[in-house]
Design an enzyme around this catalytic site. Structure first.
Site, PDB file in Angstrom:
ATOM      1  N   LYS A  86       9.614  -9.007 -21.791  1.00 47.22           N
ATOM      2  CA  LYS A  86      10.636  -9.861 -21.178  1.00 47.22           C
ATOM      3  C   LYS A  86      10.007 -10.611 -20.010  1.00 47.22           C
ATOM      4  CE  LYS A  86      13.643  -9.719 -17.849  1.00 47.22           C
ATOM      5  NZ  LYS A  86      13.575 -11.144 -17.486  1.00 47.22           N
TER       6      LYS A  86
ATOM      7  N   GLU B 185       3.899  -2.513 -10.585  1.00 48.21           N
ATOM      8  CA  GLU B 185       3.068  -3.347  -9.685  1.00 48.21           C
ATOM      9  C   GLU B 185       4.040  -4.123  -8.814  1.00 48.21           C
ATOM     10  OE1 GLU B 185      -0.136  -3.365  -9.442  1.00 48.21           O
ATOM     11  OE2 GLU B 185      -0.643  -2.203 -11.225  1.00 48.21           O
TER      12      GLU B 185
ATOM     13  N   CYS C  19       1.654 -11.373  -4.730  1.00 50.92           N
ATOM     14  CA  CYS C  19       1.701  -9.982  -4.275  1.00 50.92           C
ATOM     15  C   CYS C  19       0.532  -9.693  -3.342  1.00 50.92           C
ATOM     16  CB  CYS C  19       1.683  -9.035  -5.461  1.00 50.92           C
ATOM     17  SG  CYS C  19       0.258  -9.285  -6.526  1.00 50.92           S
TER      18      CYS C  19
ATOM     19  N   GLU D 218       7.798  -8.475   3.183  1.00 51.59           N
ATOM     20  CA  GLU D 218       7.130  -9.493   2.375  1.00 51.59           C
ATOM     21  C   GLU D 218       7.937 -10.790   2.481  1.00 51.59           C
ATOM     22  OE1 GLU D 218       7.361  -8.913  -1.914  1.00 51.59           O
ATOM     23  OE2 GLU D 218       5.195  -9.180  -2.058  1.00 51.59           O
TER      24      GLU D 218
HETATM   25  P1  NAD Z   1      11.878  -9.565  -9.549  1.00 49.51           P
HETATM   26  O1  NAD Z   1      11.777  -8.118  -9.280  1.00 49.51           O
HETATM   27  O2  NAD Z   1      13.059 -10.301  -9.067  1.00 49.51           O
HETATM   28  O3  NAD Z   1      11.828  -9.845 -11.126  1.00 49.51           O
HETATM   29  C1  NAD Z   1      10.741  -9.405 -11.933  1.00 49.51           C
HETATM   30  C2  NAD Z   1      11.211  -9.242 -13.360  1.00 49.51           C
HETATM   31  O4  NAD Z   1      12.170  -8.178 -13.418  1.00 49.51           O
HETATM   32  C3  NAD Z   1      11.921 -10.470 -13.944  1.00 49.51           C
HETATM   33  O5  NAD Z   1      11.545 -10.595 -15.305  1.00 49.51           O
HETATM   34  C4  NAD Z   1      13.388 -10.091 -13.832  1.00 49.51           C
HETATM   35  O6  NAD Z   1      14.208 -10.748 -14.777  1.00 49.51           O
HETATM   36  C5  NAD Z   1      13.333  -8.605 -14.112  1.00 49.51           C
HETATM   37  N1  NAD Z   1      14.470  -7.829 -13.637  1.00 49.51           N
HETATM   38  C6  NAD Z   1      15.344  -8.126 -12.641  1.00 49.51           C
HETATM   39  N2  NAD Z   1      16.266  -7.142 -12.523  1.00 49.51           N
HETATM   40  C7  NAD Z   1      15.967  -6.196 -13.461  1.00 49.51           C
HETATM   41  C8  NAD Z   1      16.543  -4.952 -13.831  1.00 49.51           C
HETATM   42  N3  NAD Z   1      17.611  -4.483 -13.225  1.00 49.51           N
HETATM   43  N4  NAD Z   1      15.962  -4.244 -14.820  1.00 49.51           N
HETATM   44  C9  NAD Z   1      14.871  -4.695 -15.440  1.00 49.51           C
HETATM   45  N5  NAD Z   1      14.285  -5.878 -15.153  1.00 49.51           N
HETATM   46  C10 NAD Z   1      14.818  -6.623 -14.161  1.00 49.51           C
HETATM   47  O7  NAD Z   1      10.518 -10.171  -8.997  1.00 49.51           O
HETATM   48  P2  NAD Z   1      10.096 -11.692  -8.926  1.00 49.51           P
HETATM   49  O8  NAD Z   1      10.925 -12.330  -7.871  1.00 49.51           O
HETATM   50  O9  NAD Z   1      10.077 -12.288 -10.295  1.00 49.51           O
HETATM   51  O10 NAD Z   1       8.581 -11.574  -8.442  1.00 49.51           O
HETATM   52  C11 NAD Z   1       8.244 -11.465  -7.105  1.00 49.51           C
HETATM   53  C12 NAD Z   1       7.876 -10.042  -6.742  1.00 49.51           C
HETATM   54  O11 NAD Z   1       6.867  -9.552  -7.622  1.00 49.51           O
HETATM   55  C13 NAD Z   1       7.286  -9.925  -5.355  1.00 49.51           C
HETATM   56  O12 NAD Z   1       7.836  -8.824  -4.672  1.00 49.51           O
HETATM   57  C14 NAD Z   1       5.799  -9.689  -5.615  1.00 49.51           C
HETATM   58  O13 NAD Z   1       5.118  -9.037  -4.591  1.00 49.51           O
HETATM   59  C15 NAD Z   1       5.836  -8.915  -6.874  1.00 49.51           C
HETATM   60  N6  NAD Z   1       4.552  -9.030  -7.585  1.00 49.51           N
HETATM   61  C16 NAD Z   1       3.714  -7.942  -7.611  1.00 49.51           C
HETATM   62  C17 NAD Z   1       2.473  -8.033  -8.232  1.00 49.51           C
HETATM   63  C18 NAD Z   1       1.531  -6.858  -8.277  1.00 49.51           C
HETATM   64  O14 NAD Z   1       0.621  -6.885  -9.104  1.00 49.51           O
HETATM   65  N7  NAD Z   1       1.687  -5.851  -7.441  1.00 49.51           N
HETATM   66  C19 NAD Z   1       2.101  -9.220  -8.836  1.00 49.51           C
HETATM   67  C20 NAD Z   1       2.981 -10.304  -8.794  1.00 49.51           C
HETATM   68  C21 NAD Z   1       4.212 -10.180  -8.177  1.00 49.51           C
END
Ligand code: NAD
Length: 507
Positions: free
Chosen positions: A191, A266, A300, A400
């Site tokens: 997804k 992650e 991230c 963050e």
């Molecule tokens: P997010 O958590 O809002 O969404 C990530 C994914 O999770 C999306 O596909 C979203 O649709 C899905 N999602 C949302 N609610 C969910 C639920 N209840 N159950 C299952 N899936 C769900 O994150 P974002 O805004 O897309 O990305 C930004 C974040 O990602 C930042 O905090 C960043 O630090 C982190 N990030 C971490 C890494 C790493 O490798 N550590 C890399 C990139 C981004």
């Protein structure tokens, strides 16, 4: 603001919108309720894609397809050589399609086209590396347990894996997970983020072309609820690998705990770079500038927090400020652009609110601190921003921000720098700048972070594993450890000959 380096609308010809559908059991499908969601470019505002908006029923169909494909062994029982051959073909196809993928990735995410090209090309290398790993899967043998016993520890694919990815590096993060899961022999339901689904769907076209059997990779488009929630709670899913925010990561861990499925996370970071006076300050200033503005700070690994020695702090910040003015912010479709657009207006407002809150808390915004107007482009841009006079208790030092905002803290001793580094809920990455190897090593050993860079920032390789400590996540991606995540361990104990003493006494 006028002395920034700004790139106005380049007039690039924008492609017609794409229609993205679910990919389930090798077939393209609309949502069961026929709904769609739109994605407009953060930079230009044009409609980039319309995507099927998944329902719980769509997610369940995808899990059923992945389950059936895993259980009948159409992929998991192929030899490593056969799996590697498919992964290598996929890598070649990705490389042949870099430009097409990069344009869509740029328009959906707002990242610069040159960066998007680099990420797609780099992703091909991840697929190639995973292909190599597919041929090196092995467990261990125990040949010293006695003449009549031989034991082996087998590595088996864990099963059906749900892969949930974010919007900031859509194709790159998918490629940190999917080829490794496939190398291990797993089947998957993917997804992507609802904001950046297209390159994941485009990949499915390449999977078909490369001959991946139907049902091995399934893609369901849509939102966290209901698609993500179904993929994390379903009892036929054996593992969830998620990249995204810490808040959603915690939710997923809680949901998945009901069925005790494995969870790899992650998550976010508030990553410090520590700068000592004896460092190569020119390189350090350049790396700090890169670290904070790369992907508009929506990364991230953003080096959003510097901890700089008091004696050089003023001069160093001035150097970073001067470099910040030379970084090209603007139209992501222009190859000269280094920093593009903010993902959504809501996220832009959050960045601005974090900066204003820092001001209210007594910090000084010495540069930027407001949205950025660019000729011929939408409003989703933010000025390069530097915040000084920050104390460790302020939200700007701990949370963050996920924007082009640098927070400056100062220190006097190595011990103080280490304490500040570790005074965080996150532990994704950290950096140290010093010409003294002893300083670098002492810091690297003490820093509570999954990756420590010394005299560099954000260098990465498929071979070198990546992941976070503390609330930055659990589990590791890429490298050998990235493959191990998708493997289950089974011990096989074998008696040689009829030497087993009976447990039941002879009557
Ligand atoms: P997010 O958590 O809002 O969404 C990530 C994914 O999770 C999306 O596909 C979203 O649709 C899905 N999602 C949302 N609610 C969910 C639920 N209840 N159950 C299952 N899936 C769900 O994150 P974002 O805004 O897309 O990305 C930004 C974040 O990602 C930042 O905090 C960043 O630090 C982190 N990030 C971490 C890494 C790493 O490798 N550590 C890399 C990139 C981004």
């Amino acid at each position: 603001m006028n002395d920034l380096t700004l790139i106005p609308n380049s007039g690039a010809i924008l492609p017609a919108p794409r229609l993205n559908r679910h990919f389930i059991n090798g077939a393209w499908q609309d949502s069961s309720d026929n709904t769609l969601s739109d994605r407009n470019a953060p930079s230009h505002g044009n409609l980039v894609s319309q995507s099927a908006k998944g329902t719980a029923a769509d997610a369940e169909a995808a899990v059923a397809a992945a389950r059936a494909a895993f259980d009948d062994g159409r992929w998991s029982q192929l030899s490593g050589k056969a799996r590697a051959a498919v992964l290598l073909k996929i890598a070649d196809l990705i490389e042949a399609n870099v430009e097409r993928f990069a344009v869509i990735e740029t328009l959906e995410s707002g990242k610069p086209i040159t960066q998007a090209r680099g990420e797609i090309e780099g992703a091909a290398d991840l697929w190639r590396y995973a292909a190599a790993l597919a041929r090196s899967l092995h467990g261990e043998s125990h040949n010293s347990l006695g003449a009549d016993i031989l034991a082996v520890v087998l590595k088996e694919p864990i099963g059906v894996v749900s892969i949930i990815t974010p919007w900031n590096f859509p194709f790159w993060i998918l490629s940190q997970k999917l080829p490794f899961a496939l190398a291990a022999g797993c089947t998957c339901v993917v997804k992507p983020s609802e904001m950046t689904p297209s390159t994941t769907v485009m990949l499915a076209e390449l999977l078909v072309e490369a001959g991946l059997p139907a049902g091995v990779v399934n893609i369901v488009l849509g939102y966290g609820n209901p698609v993500g929630a179904t993929l994390t709670s379903h009892r036929h899913v054996d593992m969830v690998t998620f990249t995204g925010s810490t808040a959603v990561g915690k939710l997923i861990a809680r949901t998945a705990s009901d069925s005790l499925k494995k969870v790899a996370l992650e998550l976010g970071g508030k990553n410090p770079q520590v700068i000592f006076p004896d460092a190569d300050l020119e390189s350090a200033a350049d790396a700090v500038t890169f670290g904070v503005y790369f992907n508009v700070g929506q990364c991230c690994n953003s080096g959003s927090r510097i901890i700089v020695h008091e004696d050089i702090a003023q001069e160093f910040v001035a150097q970073v400020e001067a470099l910040s003015r030379r970084v090209a912010f603007g139209d992501p479709m222009d190859p000269a652009t280094q920093v593009g657009a903010i993902v959504t207006p809501e996220h832009g407002a959050k960045i601005n609110a974090a900066v204003q809150a820092a001001r209210d808390a007594g910090a000084q915004v010495v540069m930027g601190g407001a949205p950025l107007a660019l000729k011929g482009l939408g409003a989703q841009f933010y000025q390069p921003t530097i915040v000084t006079g920050v104390t460790p208790d302020m939200a700007i030092a701990r949370d963050e921000v996920f924007g082009p905002v640098l927070t400056v803290l100062t220190f006097r001793t190595l011990e103080e720098a280490i304490a500040l580094t570790n005074d965080a809920d996150y532990g994704l990455s950290a950096g140290i700048w010093s010409e003294n190897i002893h300083t670098c090593l002492a810091f690297a050993r003490a820093a509570k972070a999954g990756t420590v860079w010394t005299n560099t920032w954000m260098d990465g390789f498929p071979e070198v594993t990546f992941g976070g400590m503390k609330q930055s996540g659990q589990g590791r991606e890429i490298g050998r450890y990235g493959l191990e995540e998708f493997l289950e361990v089974k011990s096989l104990v074998m008696r040689v000959g009829r030497t087993r003493a009976p447990w039941v006494k002879a009557s």
